[in-house]
Enzyme design. Structure first.
Site, PDB file in Angstrom:
ATOM      1  N   GLY A 490      -7.942 -40.315  -7.479  1.00 45.13           N
ATOM      2  CA  GLY A 490      -6.568 -40.777  -7.648  1.00 45.13           C
ATOM      3  C   GLY A 490      -6.181 -41.727  -6.534  1.00 45.13           C
ATOM      4  N   GLN A 491      -6.930 -41.674  -5.432  1.00 42.40           N
ATOM      5  CA  GLN A 491      -6.615 -42.511  -4.267  1.00 42.40           C
ATOM      6  C   GLN A 491      -6.856 -43.996  -4.548  1.00 42.40           C
ATOM      7  OE1 GLN A 491      -9.609 -41.619  -5.003  1.00 42.40           O
ATOM      8  NE2 GLN A 491     -10.985 -41.446  -3.264  1.00 42.40           N
ATOM      9  N   ALA A 531     -12.060 -37.251   4.380  1.00 38.41           N
ATOM     10  CA  ALA A 531     -11.882 -37.858   5.696  1.00 38.41           C
ATOM     11  C   ALA A 531     -11.333 -39.286   5.639  1.00 38.41           C
ATOM     12  CB  ALA A 531     -13.198 -37.832   6.504  1.00 38.41           C
ATOM     13  N   SER A 532     -10.792 -39.690   4.506  1.00 39.19           N
ATOM     14  CA  SER A 532     -10.283 -41.068   4.348  1.00 39.19           C
ATOM     15  C   SER A 532     -11.335 -42.074   4.792  1.00 39.19           C
ATOM     16  CB  SER A 532      -8.995 -41.264   5.162  1.00 39.19           C
ATOM     17  OG  SER A 532      -8.057 -40.269   4.859  1.00 39.19           O
ATOM     18  N   ARG A 533     -12.596 -41.796   4.446  1.00 37.05           N
ATOM     19  CA  ARG A 533     -13.668 -42.622   4.987  1.00 37.05           C
ATOM     20  C   ARG A 533     -14.246 -43.610   3.982  1.00 37.05           C
ATOM     21  NH1 ARG A 533     -18.256 -40.217   3.005  1.00 37.05           N
ATOM     22  NH2 ARG A 533     -19.726 -41.303   4.347  1.00 37.05           N
ATOM     23  N   ALA A 736     -10.885 -53.158   7.326  1.00 34.61           N
ATOM     24  CA  ALA A 736     -10.153 -52.014   6.770  1.00 34.61           C
ATOM     25  C   ALA A 736     -10.526 -50.686   7.414  1.00 34.61           C
ATOM     26  CB  ALA A 736     -10.388 -51.929   5.265  1.00 34.61           C
ATOM     27  N   GLY A 738      -9.132 -46.228   6.897  1.00 35.82           N
ATOM     28  CA  GLY A 738      -8.569 -45.364   5.856  1.00 35.82           C
ATOM     29  C   GLY A 738      -7.090 -45.068   6.009  1.00 35.82           C
ATOM     30  N   GLU A 741      -5.185 -39.712   3.999  1.00 34.78           N
ATOM     31  CA  GLU A 741      -4.645 -38.463   4.547  1.00 34.78           C
ATOM     32  C   GLU A 741      -3.487 -38.673   5.497  1.00 34.78           C
ATOM     33  OE1 GLU A 741      -8.194 -35.793   5.771  1.00 34.78           O
ATOM     34  OE2 GLU A 741      -8.782 -37.879   5.975  1.00 34.78           O
TER      35      GLU A 741
END
Ligand code: FES
Ligand code: FES
Lengths: 784, 159
Positions: A490-491, A531-533, A736, A738, A741
């Protein structure tokens, strides 16, 4: 086009490309794990769970259950002796000998219907010897507490986690920086506080679901709603003592994860059951009730902060003690303790820091990663202390933050240097947007208005060598297929990957597809979607794969045209020469190659680009001091502010306005970045105002949407602003980093600081329910 | 367990289905008819992911028994779009970014579509009120609420 422009940021990087999955999702065509049709051979699994928080299993009798018509298999821990877990292998698939929380899986049933499976559970007889439970992490860490994992010293563990054998402490992370003890006397103001952050749950709207099938040769296929197909392949194979290549994980769209579908949890149960009914797919779909206490929950935290500054407001020292309520198993959660330890100064430069961060076993639900990975919980208290300290030294809270916050080159709590960061800018923008320093009148005489601001930092928490890989191939018509192993939760990662492939290759966004669903048999390796990685790590892999494909194409054309590849480029799906001004569309050439003149053969051929990324520079930290060269890959920073009203008659809080600003390095898709900030803000707000797992004697008393309230459309603030700051990340794709989170990390303290601004009360922890706020106002004599 | 033969019109197609007495409409759609656009988020009437139109009214299909639907008209997310184009609310959700994971989306679409049918020009408060039974964990609702406003405008242009 001038040659020098070629390295500029290419379209569609930084553009608001439409979501690649939106049409599928609005027409009902998108497939999720529970939508896959398995036909009549499908069996349904249900799990017999412990009714006790802590007990020894004396006997399990499954004979009656096995005899029930329609039951195909009943399994217990007897058959599965291997441990399982991500960082610390402290868990069996099914309990063996001991249960450690209410809901611990004791046995599993596969039957021809859910009803029969459910009935069979009642026929399984388990004898327990009840033991004293541990229900508080601080008590659990003390020598008086009963031991929950007597074998802790024998568990396999990664080298950056430090379990304390003979205790309930499964990780102890320390920071010893500077000289804290002698710093206190130099402080002009000191604040000491304790906070308690309750367990909450991720509440993805799609419950956990997994279907496993084992064929005659023992090959396992798992269809699952998963953030971690590759980690699940690895961990399940290791626990069962089989080769990773025997486990195939197929992972379609995920209906929300937020960490709960990372690592491995219920998936191993259904695989274990399926091994006993070969040839049959076996499905386990958690009920919403099970979702609340048998899937991962967010760790509870008891946090002690002490911090001091000099008379100019400069932070001199911090002393933090964190007792994380890890629950029954901490195989994943141990790393939250570490992450909060190496981030324990908050986004500030502090010369003297002492931190002890403990992960403690309790007889509570199993905790695991949740959006923010310890940072929302830690910042909740830390950012309130900062406000209090600023007040005490007589400084404006925003000025105090601007003075002390991390700048490019600041020394971090782990001793290394901060990379380029736009945190100061984030603070400035956020304060401006909330009109910091002005006070609007309340909307009614019985209301009080307040503003609050908080800042944050967070690094991807992962092993130092978490890797990504990708491939890019082209079809006859010049369309591009991108293989990735990371997941769309969904991100918006599939959209962003398509943008990056298009940008790096030089084709229109519309001609890029993502090869879905992720399937460990043919998708390239990805550690986990956590981890928004991914934008950063998988983005690098995709960009590298696209560049590799581009190089192959340009080499072929250069040879054919007798030019050098440096004079060629791909623009909008067409190879062009800056020198000869010739052009050729990618169509055909990328599959069949190009003919040599005079019918003398061919050159080129099918194009498959490959790319990978793995950080090679992350070093270890000294176990005694927490100091080291480079503990993490990078930190995303940002700020949030809220304006709210407190109703004096009821204690009810209404968020009037929310502002978020984060430094994302480079927004690949700015609208989707803002959508993350909005969604995160509301999830953070929900955790601040409503959410708590009500634990009593180890039981979760509110496992339903009626009793566990999350934010609805009626609760969302009427004004929600999101701003982007872009200070590029040196090793990020186009700069960029992340954002997924981070957007819920500073929300709790921003709201808490605004409540204080409005009515002058502070609470020990969220949720700041109307009742708690009202009682606090009563206590403080603000209402009578 | 008793079984019943029922006739239902689903997205304009007449279907004859044999259902056990205790089967919910949600299960009938998802399991018997493989119309999996309708989602199961709680099976308890609390999340709205399973919302469908039953004779024009939005209902939680997990709380309706399939046998009760004999002779009824059902519209699911699969039936919202016309042959050639999306329904305005679908178009608006795509355009405004009102979808992330997409699991709440079918229910959100049906509830919004029903709102716009009975009230072509809803206020912000009416939109928030109409969607209160549709939980979304991803979007924070901001862009969903905006999508409904945009769909209302689209509709007023086309009609
Ligand atoms: S599944 Fe029907 S309301 Fe949740
Ligand atoms: S988009 Fe994920 S629940 Fe709404």
């Amino acid at each position: 086009m001038a040659k020098t422009d070629r390295q500029d940021i290419p379209s569609p990087i930084g553009e608001n490309s439409p979501r690649i999955d939106a049409r599928e999702k609005v027409t009902g065509a998108a497939i999720y794990a529970d939508d896959i049709q398995f036909g009549n051979s499908l069996l349904h699994a249900r799990i017999k769970r412990s009714p006790h928080p802590h007990a020894l299993i004396k006997k399990i009798d499954t004979t009656k259950a096995s005899a029930l018509p329609g039951v195909k298999a009943v399994v217990t821990g007897e058959d599965f002796p291997g441990y399982i877990g991500l960082y610390l292998r402290d868990r069996y698939i099914f309990c063996r000998g001991r249960v450690r929380y209410v809901g611990d899986p004791v046995a599993g049933v596969a039957a021809i219907s859910e009803e029969i499976a459910e009935k069979a559970l009642e026929l399984i007889e388990v004898e327990y010897e009840i033991l004293e439970p541990v229900l508080d992490p601080e008590f659990g860490a003390s020598p008086k507490a009963p031991l929950l994992h007597p074998d802790l010293g024998q568990y396999a563990v990664v080298n950056f986690i430090f379990p304390q054998a003979g205790t309930n402490i499964s990780n102890h992370f320390k920071i010893r920086k500077g000289d804290v003890d002698s710093a206190w006397e130099k402080c002009a103001a000191i604040i000491e506080r304790k906070y308690r952050i309750p367990q909450i749950q991720h509440v993805p709207i799609e419950p956990h679901v997994a279907t496993a099938k084992v064929d005659e040769t023992g090959e396992i296929t798992l269809w699952v709603s998963s953030q971690s197909p590759f980690a699940q392949r690895n961990l399940i194979a290791e626990s069962m003592g089989i080769s990773q290549s025997k486990v195939r994980v197929i992972a379609p769209y995920v209906g929300g994860g937020f960490g709960s579908k990372a690592g491995v949890s219920m998936e191993a149960l259904v695989v274990a059951i399926a091994t006993k009914v070969k040839g049959h797919p076996v499905k386990l779909l958690l009920t919403r009730e099970e979702e609340f206490y048998t899937a991962f929950v967010r760790q509870g935290l008891v946090a002690y902060f002490k911090m001091g500054c000099d008379e100019n407001g400069r932070l001199l020292a911090m002393e933090n003690k964190f007792y994380w309520d890890g629950g029954a198993y901490t195989e994943y959660g141990v790393n939250i303790t570490r992450a909060s330890g190496y981030s324990s100064s908050g986004p500030y430069e502090v010369p003297n820091v002492r931190t002890d961060s403990y992960c403690v076993y309790t007889n509570h639900p199993v905790t695991g990663p949740m959006r923010g990975f310890g940072m929302p919980e830690m910042h909740a208290g830390l950012e309130q202390c900062i406000d209090e300290l600023a007040l005490k030294i007589g400084m404006d809270a925003v000025e105090f933050r601007k003075l002390n916050c991390l700048k490019t080159g600041s020394t971090l709590v782990t001793g290394s240097k901060m990379h380029a960061t736009g945190l100061s800018d984030c603070i400035k923008k956020t304060a401006e947007a909330i009109n910091w320093g002005t006070k609007a009148p309340p909307s009614a005489p019985n209301k009080r208005r307040g503003k609050g601001l908080a800042i944050m930092w967070k690094a991807p928490a992962m092993p130092p060598n978490a890797g990504s890989s990708a491939w890019v191939e082209l079809a006859e018509d010049g369309t591009v297929n991108v293989g990735v192993g990371g997941q769309e939760l969904g991100q918006g990662v599939f959209t962003v990957m398509a943008q990056m492939a298009a940008g790096a290759l030089g084709v229109p966004y519309e001609s890029v597809r993502i090869a879905t669903p992720v399937d460990t048999r043919y998708s390239p390796y990805e550690w986990q979607t956590v981890a928004s990685r991914l934008t950063w790590s998988m983005g690098n892999a995709v960009a590298n794969a696209a560049k590799d494909a581009k190089r192959q194409i340009l080499d072929t054309v250069a040879e054919a045209w007798e030019e050098t590849p440096e004079d060629l480029n791909i623009v909008n799906g067409v190879v062009i020469s800056y020198k000869s001004e010739r052009e050729i569309p990618l169509k055909n050439l990328v599959v069949y190659g190009l003919p040599k003149p005079g019918d003398q053969g061919w050159r080129g051929g099918p194009v498959v680009g490959r790319g990978k990324f793995m950080p090679a520079y992350v070093t270890g930290l000294d176990p005694e001091t927490g100091q080291g060269e480079r503990a993490v890959v990078h930190y995303t920073t940002g700020a949030q502010a809220v304006e709210l009203e407190v109703d004096l008659d009821t204690g009810r809080i209404e968020i009037i306005k929310g502002v978020s600003t984060f430094d994302v390095g480079k927004a690949i898709n700015p609208e989707m970045v803002k959508a993350q900030m909005e969604g995160g803000f509301v999830q953070g707000m929900s955790s601040a105002l409503f959410e708590i797992l009500q634990l009593k004697d180890g039981f979760v008393r509110n496992p339903s949407f009626v009793d566990y309230r999350i934010a609805t459309s009626a609760d969302t603030p009427r004004e929600l602003q999101a701003y982007i700051v872009e200070v590029p990340q040196d090793d990020g794709p186009w700069g960029a980093r992340g954002i997924g989170e981070h957007s819920m990390v500073p929300t709790i303290p921003a709201i808490a600081n605004a409540i204080y601004d409005a009515v002058g009360v502070r609470l020990e922890g969220p949720p700041f329910t109307a009742e708690k706020v009202y009682l606090a106002m009563l206590d403080a004599g603000i209402v009578k | 367990m008793a079984f019943h033969k029922i006739n239902v019109t689903i997205n304009d197609d007449l279907e004859q289905v044999v259902v056990p007495s205790n089967m919910t409409l949600m299960h009938m759609l998802r399991e018997s008819l493989a119309l999996t656009g309708t989602k199961n988020g709680c099976s308890a009437g609390e999340c709205g992911a399973c919302t469908v139109l039953l004779n024009g009214e939005p209902v939680n299909s997990c709380m309706v028994l399939a046998v009760e639907c004999d002779g009824a008209k059902i519209v699911t997310v699969e039936g919202l779009a016309g042959k050639k184009q999306l329904d305005p609310i679908q178009e608006a959700i795509v355009q405004e970014g009102g979808v992330q994971c997409g699991f709440c989306t079918p229910g959100i679409l049906i509830s919004s579509h029903a709102l716009l049918k009975r009230n072509p020009n809803p206020s912000e408060d009416e939109i928030r009120e109409a969607l209160v039974g549709n939980l979304c964990r991803c979007t924070g609702y901001v862009r969903i609420i905006e999508s409904v406003k945009v769909a209302a405008r689209m509709q007023s242009v086309t009609t």
